[in-house]
Design a protein around this motif. Structure first.
Motif, PDB file in Angstrom:
ATOM      1  N   PHE A 121       0.838  -1.190   0.000  1.00  0.00           N
ATOM      2  CA  PHE A 121       0.000   0.000   0.000  1.00  0.00           C
ATOM      3  C   PHE A 121       0.878   1.247   0.000  1.00  0.00           C
ATOM      4  O   PHE A 121       1.867   1.320   0.727  1.00  0.00           O
ATOM      5  CB  PHE A 121      -0.917   0.013   1.223  1.00  0.00           C
ATOM      6  N   PHE A 126      -3.313   8.253  -4.611  1.00  0.00           N
ATOM      7  CA  PHE A 126      -4.675   8.184  -4.084  1.00  0.00           C
ATOM      8  C   PHE A 126      -5.444   9.450  -4.459  1.00  0.00           C
ATOM      9  O   PHE A 126      -4.933  10.565  -4.381  1.00  0.00           O
ATOM     10  CB  PHE A 126      -4.662   8.035  -2.559  1.00  0.00           C
ATOM     11  N   ALA A 131      -5.388   5.934  -9.556  1.00  0.00           N
ATOM     12  CA  ALA A 131      -5.893   4.986  -8.567  1.00  0.00           C
ATOM     13  C   ALA A 131      -7.235   4.370  -8.975  1.00  0.00           C
ATOM     14  O   ALA A 131      -7.753   3.510  -8.248  1.00  0.00           O
ATOM     15  CB  ALA A 131      -6.046   5.670  -7.214  1.00  0.00           C
ATOM     16  N   THR A 136      -8.245   0.453  -2.324  1.00  0.00           N
ATOM     17  CA  THR A 136      -7.728   1.478  -1.423  1.00  0.00           C
ATOM     18  C   THR A 136      -8.051   1.090   0.016  1.00  0.00           C
ATOM     19  O   THR A 136      -8.961   0.297   0.278  1.00  0.00           O
ATOM     20  CB  THR A 136      -8.324   2.860  -1.733  1.00  0.00           C
ATOM     21  N   ARG A 137      -7.294   1.687   0.922  1.00  0.00           N
ATOM     22  CA  ARG A 137      -7.519   1.361   2.332  1.00  0.00           C
ATOM     23  C   ARG A 137      -7.041   2.528   3.189  1.00  0.00           C
ATOM     24  O   ARG A 137      -6.024   3.169   2.875  1.00  0.00           O
ATOM     25  CB  ARG A 137      -6.756   0.093   2.717  1.00  0.00           C
ATOM     26  N   GLN A 143      -5.093   7.612   3.587  1.00  0.00           N
ATOM     27  CA  GLN A 143      -5.582   6.773   2.508  1.00  0.00           C
ATOM     28  C   GLN A 143      -4.425   6.238   1.657  1.00  0.00           C
ATOM     29  O   GLN A 143      -3.500   6.966   1.303  1.00  0.00           O
ATOM     30  CB  GLN A 143      -6.550   7.559   1.623  1.00  0.00           C
ATOM     31  N   TYR A 144      -4.536   4.952   1.327  1.00  0.00           N
ATOM     32  CA  TYR A 144      -3.486   4.276   0.569  1.00  0.00           C
ATOM     33  C   TYR A 144      -4.080   3.537  -0.627  1.00  0.00           C
ATOM     34  O   TYR A 144      -5.258   3.176  -0.629  1.00  0.00           O
ATOM     35  CB  TYR A 144      -2.746   3.275   1.444  1.00  0.00           C
ATOM     36  N   VAL A 145      -3.222   3.283  -1.609  1.00  0.00           N
ATOM     37  CA  VAL A 145      -3.595   2.540  -2.821  1.00  0.00           C
ATOM     38  C   VAL A 145      -2.770   1.261  -2.879  1.00  0.00           C
ATOM     39  O   VAL A 145      -1.560   1.280  -2.599  1.00  0.00           O
ATOM     40  CB  VAL A 145      -3.335   3.373  -4.093  1.00  0.00           C
TER      41      VAL A 145
END
Length: 232
Positions: A121, A126, A131, A136-137, A143-145
């Motif tokens: 990630f 993002f 993205a 994503t999380r 926020q991450y991709v």
């Protein structure tokens, strides 16, 4: 006896097949394996996927390879610049596919392939078009991709010195993507300016161990490489 020294560029590149994914080292002209690129053009493999930081300059080096029409897709972080007209024409005429990857992500995706990391990630990208369609999380409020490794069938890299076991050293910033590409490819081919006897290279200075290298080929040191770039 292990001897990874190839007698010629042609011999070193003979195994590259149609449809191969080929990583090519270099940051612009610095560390770009000009002789290997010219050799790949002469070799004739087609339907290639190329992984590089750039998409070529003018009509030399990588741009010359693109101009042959034998590259199906390029994965890179910096495709456009003042003299990237070969790529521009191919892209706008839909003759080449582009996967645009932020530079840090490109390096990490290549490194992840060599390190055996399944995915990772990253916050880079993002909220942008890069993205879209990706998982994503939120992690610790940020926020991450999710990004996946980039593997290759072949890596063409430029080093300074090698020995017959394939151990490599580089010249300053010319190393750039070379070491990580060597770990991410099934077959790494390195051009070198000097071939050392076994034991002449201080083990503490080896950047790419020979286990990651399949072929090395000696090329002359000239003020300007065969693809028009000053050697580095």
């Amino acid at each position: 006896m292990i001897n990874k020294i190839s007698p010629s560029v042609e011999a070193a590149l003979s195994g590259i097949h149609d449809g191969a994914t080929v990583m090519i080292g270099g940051f612009g002209g610095a560390g770009q394996p000009a002789e290997l690129i010219d050799g790949l053009i002469a070799q004739g493999a087609k339907d290639l996927v190329i992984v590089n930081n750039n998409a070529g300059n003018a009509e030399i080096g990588l741009a010359a390879l693109l101009k042959t029409g034998r590259v199906r897709k390029i994965i890179c972080s910096f495709p456009r610049q003042a003299d990237s007209y070969v790529f521009d024409e191919l892209y706008h005429s839909k003759k080449i596919e582009l996967e645009l990857v932020p530079q840090g992500n490109l390096a990490e995706r290549i490194r992840a392939a060599g390190a055996g990391i399944g995915a990772f990630f990253t916050p880079t990208g993002f909220g942008t078009e890069l993205a879209q369609g990706k998982e994503t999380r939120e992690i610790n409020g940020r926020q991450y991709v999710l990004e996946y490794p980039i593997f290759a069938d072949f890596a063409l890299i430029k080093a300074e010195t090698g020995d017959r076991w394939g151990n490599l050293t580089y010249r300053k910033t010319a190393r750039n993507f070379g070491p990580i590409m060597a770990t991410a490819a099934k077959c790494t081919i390195a051009s070198v300016h000097e071939i050392a006897e076994l034991g002449e290279i201080d083990p503490e200075t080896v950047v790419t161990p020979g286990i990651f290298v399949k072929h090395i080929v000696k090329v002359p040191r000239t003020a300007t490489g065969p693809a028009g770039f000053k050697t580095a």
